[in-house]
Design a protein around this motif. Structure first.
Motif, PDB file in Angstrom:
ATOM      1  N   ILE A 326       0.925  -1.308  -0.137  1.00  0.00           N
ATOM      2  CA  ILE A 326      -0.092  -0.116  -0.109  1.00  0.00           C
ATOM      3  C   ILE A 326       0.927   1.112  -0.007  1.00  0.00           C
ATOM      4  CG2 ILE A 326      -1.949  -1.003   1.059  1.00  0.00           C
ATOM      5  CD1 ILE A 326      -1.018   0.297   3.700  1.00  0.00           C
ATOM      6  N   GLY A 327       0.353   2.470  -0.119  1.00  0.00           N
ATOM      7  CA  GLY A 327       0.900   3.679  -0.236  1.00  0.00           C
ATOM      8  C   GLY A 327       1.543   4.375   1.202  1.00  0.00           C
ATOM      9  N   LEU A 328       2.298   3.450   1.888  1.00  0.00           N
ATOM     10  CA  LEU A 328       2.703   3.715   3.103  1.00  0.00           C
ATOM     11  C   LEU A 328       4.396   3.664   2.995  1.00  0.00           C
ATOM     12  CD1 LEU A 328       1.634   4.709   5.989  1.00  0.00           C
ATOM     13  CD2 LEU A 328       1.655   2.181   6.662  1.00  0.00           C
ATOM     14  N   THR A 329       5.134   4.611   3.733  1.00  0.00           N
ATOM     15  CA  THR A 329       6.474   4.325   3.779  1.00  0.00           C
ATOM     16  C   THR A 329       7.042   5.584   4.806  1.00  0.00           C
ATOM     17  OG1 THR A 329       8.484   4.732   2.602  1.00  0.00           O
ATOM     18  CG2 THR A 329       6.785   6.268   2.110  1.00  0.00           C
ATOM     19  N   ASP A 330       7.951   5.240   5.705  1.00  0.00           N
ATOM     20  CA  ASP A 330       8.893   6.001   6.250  1.00  0.00           C
ATOM     21  C   ASP A 330      10.482   6.523   5.767  1.00  0.00           C
ATOM     22  OD1 ASP A 330      10.229   3.627   7.020  1.00  0.00           O
ATOM     23  OD2 ASP A 330      10.383   4.098   9.078  1.00  0.00           O
ATOM     24  N   GLY A 335      10.911   6.384  11.179  1.00  0.00           N
ATOM     25  CA  GLY A 335       9.934   6.353  12.087  1.00  0.00           C
ATOM     26  C   GLY A 335       8.943   7.284  11.972  1.00  0.00           C
ATOM     27  N   VAL A 336       8.936   7.992  10.802  1.00  0.00           N
ATOM     28  CA  VAL A 336       7.828   8.896  10.897  1.00  0.00           C
ATOM     29  C   VAL A 336       7.026   8.391   9.436  1.00  0.00           C
ATOM     30  CG1 VAL A 336       7.068  11.204  10.118  1.00  0.00           C
ATOM     31  CG2 VAL A 336       8.882  10.863  11.715  1.00  0.00           C
ATOM     32  N   TRP A 337       5.886   7.784   9.630  1.00  0.00           N
ATOM     33  CA  TRP A 337       5.240   7.176   8.493  1.00  0.00           C
ATOM     34  C   TRP A 337       4.183   7.970   7.814  1.00  0.00           C
ATOM     35  CZ3 TRP A 337       6.158   2.130   6.582  1.00  0.00           C
ATOM     36  CH2 TRP A 337       7.060   1.448   7.409  1.00  0.00           C
ATOM     37  N   MET A 338       4.364   7.966   6.500  1.00  0.00           N
ATOM     38  CA  MET A 338       3.406   9.089   5.551  1.00  0.00           C
ATOM     39  C   MET A 338       2.871   8.394   4.483  1.00  0.00           C
ATOM     40  SD  MET A 338       6.098  12.332   5.907  1.00  0.00           S
ATOM     41  CE  MET A 338       4.744  13.533   5.082  1.00  0.00           C
ATOM     42  N   TRP A 339       1.670   9.031   4.052  1.00  0.00           N
ATOM     43  CA  TRP A 339       1.218   8.504   2.949  1.00  0.00           C
ATOM     44  C   TRP A 339       1.812   9.044   1.646  1.00  0.00           C
ATOM     45  CZ3 TRP A 339      -1.494   4.504   3.189  1.00  0.00           C
ATOM     46  CH2 TRP A 339      -2.410   3.963   4.661  1.00  0.00           C
ATOM     47  N   LEU A 340       1.565   8.590   0.436  1.00  0.00           N
ATOM     48  CA  LEU A 340       2.236   9.119  -0.552  1.00  0.00           C
ATOM     49  C   LEU A 340       1.779  10.606  -1.132  1.00  0.00           C
ATOM     50  CD1 LEU A 340       2.351   5.818  -2.999  1.00  0.00           C
ATOM     51  CD2 LEU A 340       4.063   6.711  -1.858  1.00  0.00           C
ATOM     52  N   CYS A 364       8.805   0.343   4.199  1.00  0.00           N
ATOM     53  CA  CYS A 364       7.461   0.250   3.271  1.00  0.00           C
ATOM     54  C   CYS A 364       6.544  -0.556   4.043  1.00  0.00           C
ATOM     55  CB  CYS A 364       7.881  -0.293   1.875  1.00  0.00           C
ATOM     56  SG  CYS A 364       9.111   0.486   0.786  1.00  0.00           S
ATOM     57  N   GLY A 365       5.231  -0.121   3.924  1.00  0.00           N
ATOM     58  CA  GLY A 365       4.016  -0.502   4.665  1.00  0.00           C
ATOM     59  C   GLY A 365       3.373  -1.669   3.531  1.00  0.00           C
TER      60      GLY A 365
END
Length: 391
Positions: A326-330, A335-340, A364-365
């Motif tokens: 999915i569109g999830l990454t740090d 440690g700071v997870w953000m959407w695309l 990556c999530g």
């Protein structure tokens, strides 16, 4: 060496008070025996001289007796002589040993004197080196002082030369000062004339300024009226702008509604509709970056989950125990997870003890299909698996 040690010990015994006392006693006995022998011989001769004629037999007996005594004394003298000779030999041996020791002590003394001379020589050499060093230091200081003296002498000459120059400059300044004083008097006269002209101009200027002030006041009144009209026009424009903003918002809402209707009507084949978005589950396994490129090629991007309803919906799109990117990454900040789309994650559905960044390279999530509605997990972006696109 052992014989020398024994003789040395014997010599030490003789040199002790007891050894000396025994030597004196032996000598005393020898002297007494010799004296006694002399007395006996003398007595025998005297007896022979006085009683030769009348006491021949007695004298003969006495002579025999004396002869026996003399024989005994001679034996005694022979024994004592042997002792004295032994003592002499002993003393001779000791003398030789003492001479040897004397030579050894002399050699040791010479060596000690030599060592002492060498020490003194080294001390003298060290003192000489120190004196040479001090001499070099003093010579350097002398050279420095001489250099400083030459520099000071040169500075003094420059000071004398500068003094002469300053004296000449002072004379020139004095001349210039006299000229300035004369110019000052001329300027003062000119200033007096200027003040008089200024007063005359001031009187003339006052009358003209009053006239111009009256004209400027009239112009200011006209500008104030224009300002009031401009403010009224500005307020009217603000009102019109508010109306335009309200109308724009209404139009945007209508546009959003129409867009939602269009999206609901135009989901491509093999894409699944949920509310205003379309979703596609890939069948080809790729890493996270390749999966995103594949979504972009379809005019979409890896999906963004905004609610629990959307989470439950996409969980149903997966088969049992499937994982999907999915569109999830740090990757921007660990440690700071953000959407695309750049928004920080607020609503989360992480598995227990996740994200754990196992191995230090899980950025990556992924969505993990579960019976309870799906959960998230962090994984290495290089892993190959299916993905979910959203547009």
């Amino acid at each position: 060496m052992e014989e020398m040690d024994i003789d040395d010990n014997s010599y030490k015994k003789l040199l002790t008070p007891g050894g000396c006392h025994r030597s004196k006693q032996l000598l005393k006995h020898a002297v007494v025996c010799l004296g006694f022998l002399c007395v006996v011989l003398l007595a025998g001769n005297i007896g022979q001289f006085f009683f030769y004629e009348t006491h021949c037999t007695a004298v003969i007996g006495v002579l025999q007796t004396n002869n026996n005594i003399t024989t005994q004394n001679y034996e005694i003298d022979s024994t004592e002589k042997n002792g004295v000779q032994s003592m002499y030999k002993y003393l001779s041996v000791n003398k030789n040993h003492l001479e040897v020791r004397m030579r050894n002590l002399t050699n040791e003394k010479e060596e000690l004197q030599k060592d002492e001379l060498e020490v003194r020589f080294r001390d003298v050499t060290s003192q000489r080196d120190q004196l040479q060093t001090q001499y070099g230091t003093l010579k350097n200081e002398s050279d420095q002082l001489k250099t400083s003296y030459d520099e000071m002498k040169q500075s003094f000459r420059e000071i004398v030369r500068n003094h002469k120059n300053f004296t000449a400059d002072a004379n020139q300044l004095q001349t210039k000062y006299t000229d300035l004083q004369r110019e000052k008097e001329e300027l003062r006269a000119n200033f007096t004339a200027f003040v008089q002209n200024t007063d005359r101009l001031q009187r003339t200027y006052s009358s003209s300024v009053r006239h111009e002030k009256h004209q400027l006041q009239q112009s200011l009144d006209i500008m104030n009226k224009s300002k009031s009209q401009t403010e009224n026009n500005y307020k009217q424009l603000l009102t019109n702008y508010s109306s335009l903003v309200t109308d724009t918002e209404k139009l945007q809402k209508n546009l959003n509604k129409m867009t939602d209707k269009v999206r609901g009507m135009l989901c491509p084949k093999k894409w699944t509709k949920f509310k205003t978005s379309c979703y596609f589950v890939s069948t080809e396994r790729r890493n996270w970056t390749e999966s995103r490129h594949a979504c972009v090629d379809e005019g979409a991007d890896l999906m963004i989950i905004d609610s629990h309803e959307e989470q439950v919906f996409v969980n149903r799109l997966l088969h049992k125990d499937q994982n999907a990117w999915i569109g999830l990454t740090d990757s921007v900040e660990d440690g700071v997870w953000m959407w695309l789309d750049g928004n920080t994650v607020t609503t989360t559905f992480w598995q227990a003890e996740q994200p754990n960044n196992y191995g230090g390279n899980q950025d990556c999530g992924e969505l993990v299909q579960t019976q309870s509605g799906g959960e998230w997990n962090d994984d290495g972006c290089f892993s190959k698996q299916i993905s979910i696109c959203e547009k």
